[in-house]
Design a protein around this motif. Structure first.
Motif, PDB file in Angstrom:
ATOM      1  N   TRP A 290      22.255  52.218  15.565  1.00  0.00           N
ATOM      2  CA  TRP A 290      22.365  50.793  15.205  1.00  0.00           C
ATOM      3  C   TRP A 290      21.144  50.336  14.414  1.00  0.00           C
ATOM      4  CZ3 TRP A 290      24.380  48.156  20.375  1.00  0.00           C
ATOM      5  CH2 TRP A 290      25.691  48.591  20.605  1.00  0.00           C
ATOM      6  N   ASN A 291      20.012  50.916  14.749  1.00  0.00           N
ATOM      7  CA  ASN A 291      18.772  50.493  14.089  1.00  0.00           C
ATOM      8  C   ASN A 291      18.737  50.901  12.616  1.00  0.00           C
ATOM      9  OD1 ASN A 291      16.300  49.103  14.377  1.00  0.00           O
ATOM     10  ND2 ASN A 291      15.203  51.051  14.313  1.00  0.00           N
ATOM     11  N   ALA A 292      19.678  51.763  12.218  1.00  0.00           N
ATOM     12  CA  ALA A 292      19.728  52.177  10.804  1.00  0.00           C
ATOM     13  C   ALA A 292      20.651  51.260  10.007  1.00  0.00           C
ATOM     14  CB  ALA A 292      20.190  53.622  10.712  1.00  0.00           C
ATOM     15  N   GLY A 293      21.253  50.263  10.667  1.00  0.00           N
ATOM     16  CA  GLY A 293      22.200  49.383   9.964  1.00  0.00           C
ATOM     17  C   GLY A 293      21.773  47.927   9.982  1.00  0.00           C
ATOM     18  N   ASP A 294      22.787  47.031  10.059  1.00  0.00           N
ATOM     19  CA  ASP A 294      22.520  45.580  10.002  1.00  0.00           C
ATOM     20  C   ASP A 294      21.568  45.114  11.103  1.00  0.00           C
ATOM     21  OD1 ASP A 294      24.407  45.122   7.946  1.00  0.00           O
ATOM     22  OD2 ASP A 294      26.023  45.264   9.431  1.00  0.00           O
ATOM     23  N   LEU A 295      21.550  45.844  12.218  1.00  0.00           N
ATOM     24  CA  LEU A 295      20.754  45.387  13.369  1.00  0.00           C
ATOM     25  C   LEU A 295      19.312  45.889  13.324  1.00  0.00           C
ATOM     26  CD1 LEU A 295      23.344  45.801  16.275  1.00  0.00           C
ATOM     27  CD2 LEU A 295      22.615  43.688  15.181  1.00  0.00           C
ATOM     28  N   ASP A 296      18.956  46.591  12.257  1.00  0.00           N
ATOM     29  CA  ASP A 296      17.613  47.145  12.092  1.00  0.00           C
ATOM     30  C   ASP A 296      16.548  46.115  12.480  1.00  0.00           C
ATOM     31  OD1 ASP A 296      15.140  47.859  11.089  1.00  0.00           O
ATOM     32  OD2 ASP A 296      15.899  48.653   9.198  1.00  0.00           O
ATOM     33  N   SER A 297      15.847  46.374  13.579  1.00  0.00           N
ATOM     34  CA  SER A 297      14.849  45.414  14.055  1.00  0.00           C
ATOM     35  C   SER A 297      13.926  46.092  15.064  1.00  0.00           C
ATOM     36  CB  SER A 297      15.529  44.221  14.746  1.00  0.00           C
ATOM     37  OG  SER A 297      16.255  44.679  15.868  1.00  0.00           O
ATOM     38  N   TYR A 298      12.789  45.468  15.260  1.00  0.00           N
ATOM     39  CA  TYR A 298      11.809  45.971  16.224  1.00  0.00           C
ATOM     40  C   TYR A 298      12.412  46.049  17.629  1.00  0.00           C
ATOM     41  CZ  TYR A 298       7.661  45.838  19.225  1.00  0.00           C
ATOM     42  OH  TYR A 298       6.725  46.092  20.192  1.00  0.00           O
ATOM     43  N   LEU A 299      13.151  44.994  18.029  1.00  0.00           N
ATOM     44  CA  LEU A 299      13.678  44.970  19.405  1.00  0.00           C
ATOM     45  C   LEU A 299      14.716  46.071  19.643  1.00  0.00           C
ATOM     46  CD1 LEU A 299      13.824  41.136  20.158  1.00  0.00           C
ATOM     47  CD2 LEU A 299      12.474  42.853  21.379  1.00  0.00           C
ATOM     48  N   ILE A 300      15.552  46.359  18.632  1.00  0.00           N
ATOM     49  CA  ILE A 300      16.536  47.441  18.792  1.00  0.00           C
ATOM     50  C   ILE A 300      15.793  48.776  18.867  1.00  0.00           C
ATOM     51  CG2 ILE A 300      18.420  48.698  17.641  1.00  0.00           C
ATOM     52  CD1 ILE A 300      19.572  46.150  18.588  1.00  0.00           C
ATOM     53  N   GLU A 301      14.766  48.901  18.038  1.00  0.00           N
ATOM     54  CA  GLU A 301      13.985  50.142  18.005  1.00  0.00           C
ATOM     55  C   GLU A 301      13.331  50.418  19.368  1.00  0.00           C
ATOM     56  OE1 GLU A 301      10.999  49.957  14.878  1.00  0.00           O
ATOM     57  OE2 GLU A 301       9.745  51.335  16.047  1.00  0.00           O
ATOM     58  N   ILE A 302      12.695  49.391  19.956  1.00  0.00           N
ATOM     59  CA  ILE A 302      12.008  49.641  21.229  1.00  0.00           C
ATOM     60  C   ILE A 302      13.011  49.809  22.371  1.00  0.00           C
ATOM     61  CG2 ILE A 302       9.880  48.481  20.506  1.00  0.00           C
ATOM     62  CD1 ILE A 302      10.608  46.271  22.591  1.00  0.00           C
ATOM     63  N   THR A 303      14.212  49.213  22.218  1.00  0.00           N
ATOM     64  CA  THR A 303      15.248  49.396  23.236  1.00  0.00           C
ATOM     65  C   THR A 303      15.616  50.881  23.334  1.00  0.00           C
ATOM     66  OG1 THR A 303      16.123  47.190  22.811  1.00  0.00           O
ATOM     67  CG2 THR A 303      17.597  48.732  23.911  1.00  0.00           C
TER      68      THR A 303
ATOM     69  N   ILE B  83      10.390  39.436  16.806  1.00  0.00           N
ATOM     70  CA  ILE B  83      11.777  39.346  16.309  1.00  0.00           C
ATOM     71  C   ILE B  83      11.899  39.854  14.868  1.00  0.00           C
ATOM     72  CG2 ILE B  83      12.406  37.490  17.918  1.00  0.00           C
ATOM     73  CD1 ILE B  83      12.343  35.516  15.570  1.00  0.00           C
ATOM     74  N   ARG B  84      10.893  40.596  14.396  1.00  0.00           N
ATOM     75  CA  ARG B  84      10.994  41.083  13.011  1.00  0.00           C
ATOM     76  C   ARG B  84      12.258  41.936  12.859  1.00  0.00           C
ATOM     77  NH1 ARG B  84       6.267  43.785  15.086  1.00  0.00           N
ATOM     78  NH2 ARG B  84       6.452  46.044  15.149  1.00  0.00           N
ATOM     79  N   ALA B  85      12.955  41.707  11.750  1.00  0.00           N
ATOM     80  CA  ALA B  85      14.245  42.353  11.551  1.00  0.00           C
ATOM     81  C   ALA B  85      14.628  42.279  10.085  1.00  0.00           C
ATOM     82  CB  ALA B  85      15.318  41.637  12.384  1.00  0.00           C
ATOM     83  N   LYS B  86      15.416  43.249   9.671  1.00  0.00           N
ATOM     84  CA  LYS B  86      15.906  43.292   8.291  1.00  0.00           C
ATOM     85  C   LYS B  86      16.718  42.046   7.980  1.00  0.00           C
ATOM     86  CE  LYS B  86      19.008  46.252   6.449  1.00  0.00           C
ATOM     87  NZ  LYS B  86      19.715  47.521   6.363  1.00  0.00           N
ATOM     88  N   PHE B  87      17.479  41.651   8.980  1.00  0.00           N
ATOM     89  CA  PHE B  87      18.333  40.489   8.981  1.00  0.00           C
ATOM     90  C   PHE B  87      17.638  39.203   8.474  1.00  0.00           C
ATOM     91  CE2 PHE B  87      19.382  37.284  12.367  1.00  0.00           C
ATOM     92  CZ  PHE B  87      20.742  37.130  12.145  1.00  0.00           C
ATOM     93  N   LEU B  88      16.288  39.122   8.646  1.00  0.00           N
ATOM     94  CA  LEU B  88      15.584  37.914   8.216  1.00  0.00           C
ATOM     95  C   LEU B  88      15.573  37.765   6.693  1.00  0.00           C
ATOM     96  CD1 LEU B  88      12.931  38.051  10.965  1.00  0.00           C
ATOM     97  CD2 LEU B  88      14.215  35.997  10.456  1.00  0.00           C
ATOM     98  N   ASP B  89      15.679  38.897   5.969  1.00  0.00           N
ATOM     99  CA  ASP B  89      15.802  38.812   4.507  1.00  0.00           C
ATOM    100  C   ASP B  89      17.065  38.032   4.147  1.00  0.00           C
ATOM    101  OD1 ASP B  89      13.528  40.197   3.655  1.00  0.00           O
ATOM    102  OD2 ASP B  89      14.492  42.122   4.061  1.00  0.00           O
ATOM    103  N   ARG B  90      18.131  38.281   4.899  1.00  0.00           N
ATOM    104  CA  ARG B  90      19.409  37.583   4.653  1.00  0.00           C
ATOM    105  C   ARG B  90      19.268  36.096   4.945  1.00  0.00           C
ATOM    106  NH1 ARG B  90      22.559  40.627   1.498  1.00  0.00           N
ATOM    107  NH2 ARG B  90      22.914  42.702   2.383  1.00  0.00           N
ATOM    108  N   ILE B  91      18.516  35.779   6.000  1.00  0.00           N
ATOM    109  CA  ILE B  91      18.320  34.366   6.358  1.00  0.00           C
ATOM    110  C   ILE B  91      17.538  33.672   5.253  1.00  0.00           C
ATOM    111  CG2 ILE B  91      17.274  32.787   8.041  1.00  0.00           C
ATOM    112  CD1 ILE B  91      17.963  34.756  10.234  1.00  0.00           C
ATOM    113  N   ARG B  92      16.541  34.359   4.751  1.00  0.00           N
ATOM    114  CA  ARG B  92      15.738  33.803   3.653  1.00  0.00           C
ATOM    115  C   ARG B  92      16.654  33.528   2.443  1.00  0.00           C
ATOM    116  NH1 ARG B  92      10.414  32.631   1.220  1.00  0.00           N
ATOM    117  NH2 ARG B  92      11.320  32.034  -0.728  1.00  0.00           N
ATOM    118  N   GLU B  93      17.505  34.511   2.109  1.00  0.00           N
ATOM    119  CA  GLU B  93      18.429  34.324   0.970  1.00  0.00           C
ATOM    120  C   GLU B  93      19.360  33.145   1.213  1.00  0.00           C
ATOM    121  OE1 GLU B  93      20.474  38.062   0.251  1.00  0.00           O
ATOM    122  OE2 GLU B  93      18.513  39.072   0.148  1.00  0.00           O
TER     123      GLU B  93
END
Ligand code: ATR
Length: 485
Positions: free
Chosen positions: A229-242, A376-386
Motif C-alpha cells: 500500500w505504501n507504494a501507491g496512493d497511501l504512500d505515507s510515513y504512518l503506513i510505512e511505520i505500520t 502525517i507526511r504523505a504523497k497525498f498532500l501534493d494532491r491537496i495542494r493541487e
C-alpha cells in the motif's frame, strides 16, 4: 575538539528547555551553521548536551536565564521547549523580564491556541514579540528536520523565517515552514494536524483489525500488505511505520510484537482539543472525534473487561464469504476514503478557525509544509495542494474534481467494508461514521426537518419553510394553525 563558541560571539538563536525535543532542536540549529545559546533549569541537562554533542556545531551554554539572554544577538530570539502549561508561563515571564523591546520569544511546545492568544497579548503589552510555533515530527524530526507552523506577528517572521528554514524538513527544495497567521494560528493548525494524525492512525488500525480478524491474516502478512500500500496512493510515513510495527517480533517471546502490547491507546490531549474546538466552532470533525473516543474506549479497561465477562450479546455474526485478495483491496480503498474524509474535515476546521479568529490561513501553505518532517507526511498532500491551487475557495476538499474522481472508485468498496465489519461484529468507528458523514453531505433531505418540528413542538423554537421566507410556529397545544412570527 569542541566547537563550543567563545562568550564573545553571540548566538543567532537560543533554546530554553533541553529535554529530548529541546536538545534535538538545538543540535539541529547548530548542525545547520547557527550559533545556538542553550539553557535548562537544571544545569545537568545543559552540561550533558555540551559534553555529548558540543562538537556538532557552535553552542553557548548558560546556567542562568540572564547569561542566556545576554548571549543572544539582537533582536534576541529564544525558543521555549519546556513542559506545556505553567512551566511555559514561568519561562515566558523570566525571558520577558530579561529581554528588551523587539526581542522574540517563541513557544515551540504543544500549547493550546487560546493560551497562545493570551500569552501573545501579555508579551506584546511588554513590548516583546511572542510567536507560538507548532513543531511536528517528534524527536527524529526535531533533530533532522521538522515541519514548523509558526504564528505570531508577521514582523517576527521576517527575522525568524530564515533561521527556521535552515532547520526545517525540505521537500522538492521547499522548506516545510511558513508563517501561518497571527497570534494562535500556528498552534491551532498544529492542533488540527495532530487531530488528523489521530484519525489517520485510527483508520489504519481499523484496516488492520479487519484484515486480522475479518480474514484471519497474521501480522507479518499484513505488514507486507501495508508495504505494498505504501507504494501507491497511501504512500505515507504512518503506513510505512505500520508495516515496521506489524513485522516486529517481541524480542522476549518471539510473538508478533503487536500481540504483546496492551491495547489501550494513550494521548497527550491535542486530538481532544481538536475535537473540542470542532464542537465549539460547529464543524463536524467526526473522524477526528471518533478517533479520540476510540482511544478513550480502548483505555476504559475495567469497563471493557466487565463487558466481556458479562458477554454482551453479539447478535448473529455472519461468515465472511469473500475472496481474500479482493477484500484486502476493498479495505485499502475504504481506508483511503475514510482518510480523505478526515483531512477534508480537518481543513474545514482550519477554515472555520481562521474565519473565527481572523487569521487568514491559506490551506495551500499547510498542504505544502505537511509534506515533509511531520507525522502525517504523505504523497497525498501534493494532491491537496493541487486541489487548493485550482480553487482556493473549495467548499470541501472532497468536492475537488480529482478527489471526487477518486471517490467514484472508493465508494462501493467502502460501503462493502462497513457492511462486512457490521456483519462480523468488528468495530470500525471511523470507517462507518465517515461514511455516514459522506452520505449526510450528499443527502437531499436530512432528518433535521423533523428535529426542527420537534423543537417547535416542545420549545416553540420556530422553523423556516422550504417554500417561502419567514419564521414560523405551529400552535401545537391549540388549534395547530400556522403563525408567521
Ligand atoms: P519531556 O517529556 O521530553 O521530558 P517535557 O516534560 O515537555 O519534556 O519538558 C521537560 C523540560 O521542561 C525540562 O527541560 C524541564 O527542566 P528540568 O530539566 O530542569 O526539569 C523543563 N521545565 C519543566 N518545568 C519547568 C519550569 N517550571 N521552569 C523551567 N523549566 C521547566
Amino acid at each position: 575538539m569542541t566547537q563550543t563558541a567563545e562568550k564573545t560571539d553571540l548566538a543567532q538563536i537560543g533554546v530554553v528547555g533541553l529535554a529530548v525535543m529541546g536538545s534535538n532542536l538545538a543540535r539541529n540549529f547548530a548542525r545547520n551553521g547557527n550559533t545556538v545559546a542553550v539553557y535548562n533549569r537544571s544545569p545537568e541537562k545543559t552540561r550533558a548536551l555540551i559534553s555529548e554533542h558540543g562538537d556538532e556545531g557552535a553552542f553557548i551554554p548558560s546556567e542562568t536565564v540572564e547569561d542566556f539572554v545576554a548571549s543572544l544577538e539582537r533582536p534576541r530570539k529564544a525558543i521555549i521547549m519546556v513542559q506545556a502549561g505553567a512551566a511555559t508561563d514561568a519561562v515566558i515571564n523570566q525571558l520577558t523580564e530579561a529581554m528588551d523591546e523587539g526581542d522574540i520569544i517563541i513557544d515551540g511546545g504543544n500549547a493550546l491556541f487560546t493560551d497562545t492568544i493570551r500569552r501573545e497579548k501579555e508579551v506584546a503589552a511588554k513590548g516583546r514579540h511572542f510567536v507560538g510555533a507548532g513543531i511536528s515530527g517528534g524527536e527524529e524530526g526535531a533533530l533532522n528536520g521538522p515541519s514548523i507552523m509558526p504564528g505570531g506577528p508577521a514582523e517576527s517572521w521576517e527575522t525568524l523565517g530564515p533561521i527556521l528554514e535552515s532547520i526545517a524538513a525540505e521537500v522538492d527544495g521547499t522548506p516545510c515552514v511558513t508563517h501561518i497567521g497571527p497570534d494562535g494560528a500556528g498552534h491551532f493548525v498544529k492542533m488540527v494536524h495532530n487531530g488528523i494524525e489521530y484519525a489517520d492512525m485510527q483508520v489504519i488500525g481499523e484496516a488492520y483489525q479487519l484484515l486480522r480478524y475479518g480474514v484471519g491474516m497474521e501480522p507479518a502478512e499484513i505488514a507486507e500488505v501495508f508495504r505494498e500500500w505504501n507504494a501507491g496512493d497511501l504512500d505515507s510515513y504512518l503506513i510505512e511505520i505500520t508495516a515496521e510495527v506489524l513485522a516486529q517480533k517481541d524480542p522476549e517471546t518471539g510473538a508478533p510484537l503487536v500481540d504483546v502490547i496492551v491495547d489501550a491507546a494513550g494521548q497527550k490531549g491535542t486530538g481532544r482539543w481538536t475535537a473540542i474546538s470542532g464542537l465549539e466552532l460547529g464543524v463536524p470533525i467526526t473522524g477526528i472525534a471518533e478517533s479520540v473516543f476510540a482511544r478513550a474506549l480502548s483505555s476504559a479497561t475495567a469497563q471493557r473487561a466487565a463487558a466481556q465477562e458479562g458477554q454482551l450479546p453479539s447478535g448473529t455474526i455472519a461468515e465472511l464469504n469473500v475472496d481474500k485478495a479482493e477484500f484486502v483491496e476493498d479495505v485499502r480503498r475504504a481506508l483511503y476514503a475514510a482518510k480523505l474524509i478526515a483531512y477534508s474535515q480537518g481543513f474545514d476546521e482550519i477554515k472555520a478557525g481562521s474565519e473565527e479568529f481572523g487569521w487568514n490561513v491559506d490551506p495551500r501553505d499547510l498542504a505544502t509544509i505537511w509534506r515533509g518532517g511531520c507525522i502525517i507526511r504523505a504523497k497525498f498532500l501534493d494532491r491537496i495542494r493541487e486541489a487548493y491551487d485550482n480553487n482556493a475557495d473549495l467548499p470541501a476538499l472532497i468536492l475537488d474534481p480529482y478527489f471526487k474522481g477518486e471517490l467514484e472508485n472508493l465508494i462501493d468498496p467502502w460501503r462493502r467494508v462497513v457492511v462486512a465489519a457490521t456483519q462480523l461484529g468488528l468495530p470500525v468507528p471511523v470507517f462507518a461514521s465517515s461514511l455516514s458523514y459522506y452520505d449526510s453531505l450528499r443527502a437531499e433531505r436530512l432528518p433535521a426537518a423533523l428535529i426542527q418540528g420537534q423543537r417547535d413542538f416542545f420549545g416553540a423554537h420556530t422553523f423556516k419553510r422550504v417554500d417561502r421566507e419567514g419564521t414560523f410556529h405551529i400552535e401545537w397545544s391549540g388549534d395547530r394553525s400556522l403563525t408567521e412570527m
